[in-house]
Design an enzyme around this catalytic site. Structure first.
Site, short mmCIF file in Angstrom:
data_model
loop_
_atom_site.label_atom_id
_atom_site.label_comp_id
_atom_site.label_asym_id
_atom_site.label_seq_id
_atom_site.Cartn_x
_atom_site.Cartn_y
_atom_site.Cartn_z
N GLY A 38 -30.11 -1.66 -73.24
CA GLY A 38 -31.36 -1.92 -72.55
C GLY A 38 -31.79 -3.24 -73.26
O GLY A 38 -31.44 -3.80 -73.72
N HIS A 39 -33.27 -3.53 -73.20
CA HIS A 39 -33.96 -4.58 -73.62
C HIS A 39 -34.77 -4.13 -74.62
O HIS A 39 -35.69 -5.20 -75.07
CB HIS A 39 -34.84 -5.00 -72.38
CG HIS A 39 -34.09 -5.47 -71.31
ND1 HIS A 39 -34.71 -6.16 -69.94
CD2 HIS A 39 -32.71 -5.51 -70.94
CE1 HIS A 39 -33.64 -6.25 -69.25
NE2 HIS A 39 -32.69 -5.83 -69.56
#
Length: 390
Positions: A238-239
């Site tokens: 994810g970010h």
């Protein structure tokens, strides 16, 4: 005959009552079929309507099985009770054809509900088809959020699993006092715009003991959000956990009083991020605490990015108007996937104020990592590696 009647009475009591005064409504009693083929949307809506008509606390029960559900909105403004529990032991499945719900905005929406608890269950958004479409065809629908809550109060979500959402997995927008705990959120690392939990315009949001792996932010915090507590969250892929993007509009409410603690980031694009558009705005971020985080090859473990301007459209040559102040990074340690492990790129027009670094220890391939600061003002405490750039 008497035995049959007695059994019928027992079954009615089992399905329509529970401990105490809580009344139970089984979705199968309203026609829901756990075969993944029969459209059970109407059955769920009818169960909700019956529960809303009760003046006593109620439970909607979803037994084991896979239930095909189309786009549906559950409205709470006419509910007579303020204590509804949805207990899910089965799986809710979105239509396999992503176009069926792809333009609806939300797959399952709750609006103006009060005192709702959702316990257990799996929500399968079947988003892979839409993700593939987006990589090759610009005419694809935008996609639907799996589970959205709007203008609602006193929500508790526990033990829920969200898989393969078309877009955001969970959205909390315009809500007060929401608690999410022991959740599992999962989508491919390459899935676009599949934020795990997005919070906006809300206050009193708590996220606990949750595992998130997705293609975008694990948690994203948007404008008008305050009093957020995030603890014991594992992120990756994810970010990362992001405050932002902020500052798209000139008149935009700020973000304040956010605590993120005891988190782990594994192979994420970012770790702890604050991101604002490089555009004029009166927005702000203040009173934020990031503490006790472990980074395992996060690309940018600590990042303030006030130069956000993707593809240099709508913002080239401008600077962010969002004011950032009083942000603490305490006991952030682990490994960075880039040599710049800490980057504070603040606004030229509104330098970051009150940044505090305390016992930050980040390495890059067993080398000395780097810290880069621009337009950032603050103080350092304890031992910081890389050496503080403030």
């Amino acid at each position: 005959m008497r035995i049959q009647i007695l059994l019928q009475v027992i079954m009615m009591l089992f399905f329509h009552s529970s401990s105490g005064t809580k009344i139970s409504y089984n979705v199968q009693s309203y026609g829901a079929k756990p075969d993944e083929k029969t459209d059970s949307t109407k059955a769920f809506m009818n169960a909700w309507a019956a529960a809303c008509a009760s003046i006593k606390p109620v439970m909607i029960y979803v037994p084991q099985g896979r239930y095909l559900i189309g786009s549906v909105a559950f409205w709470g403004q006419y509910c007579k009770n303020k204590a509804t529990t949805i207990k899910i032991e089965g799986t809710l499945v979105a239509p396999s054809d992503y176009r069926v719900i792809g333009n609806t905005g939300n797959w399952i929406k709750f609006e103006r509900v009060n005192g709702l608890k959702i316990s257990g269950g799996t929500f399968d958004g079947q988003g892979a088809g839409l993700w593939a479409c987006k990589t090759s065809d610009k005419s694809c629908p935008p996609g639907a959020t799996t589970l959205a809550f709007y203008n609602s109060n006193n929500i508790v979500i526990s033990g829920l699993t969200s898989l393969n959402s078309q877009m955001f997995h969970v959205v909390i927008d315009g809500c007060q006092n929401t608690k999410l705990q022991k959740m599992k959120i999962s989508a491919s690392a390459s899935s676009p715009n599949t934020d795990g939990i997005h919070i906006e315009g809300s206050s009193g949001v708590t996220i606990l003991k949750t595992v998130i792996g997705t293609g975008d932010d694990c948690v994203s915090i948007g404008p008008g959000t305050s009093n957020v507590w995030i603890e014991n969250v594992s992120c990756g892929p994810g970010h990362g956990i992001s405050i932002g993007s902020l500052g798209w509009s000139m008149q935009e409410p700020g973000v304040q009083n956010v605590t993120v603690k005891t988190t782990t980031f594994r192979g994420t694009q970012n770790g702890l991020r604050i991101k604002t558009w490089a555009r004029p705005s009166n927005g702000f971020v203040k009173d934020v605490v990031f503490q006790h985080s472990v980074m395992v090859n996060a690309r940018y473990p600590i990042l303030i990015d006030q130069e956000y301007c993707p593809d240099q459209k709508n913002c080239p040559g401008q600077v962010s108007g969002v004011k950032i102040r009083d942000v603490t990074y305490q006991d952030i340690h682990g490994t960075s996937a880039s040599q710049v492990a800490l980057k504070l790129a603040c606004s030229k027009a509104n330098p970051c104020q009150g940044i505090r670094l305390e016992d930050v220890n980040l390495t890059f391939k067993n080398q000395q990592a780097q810290a880069l600061c621009s337009n950032a003002v603050g103080t350092s405490y304890g031992v910081n590696k890389p050496e503080s750039c403030l």
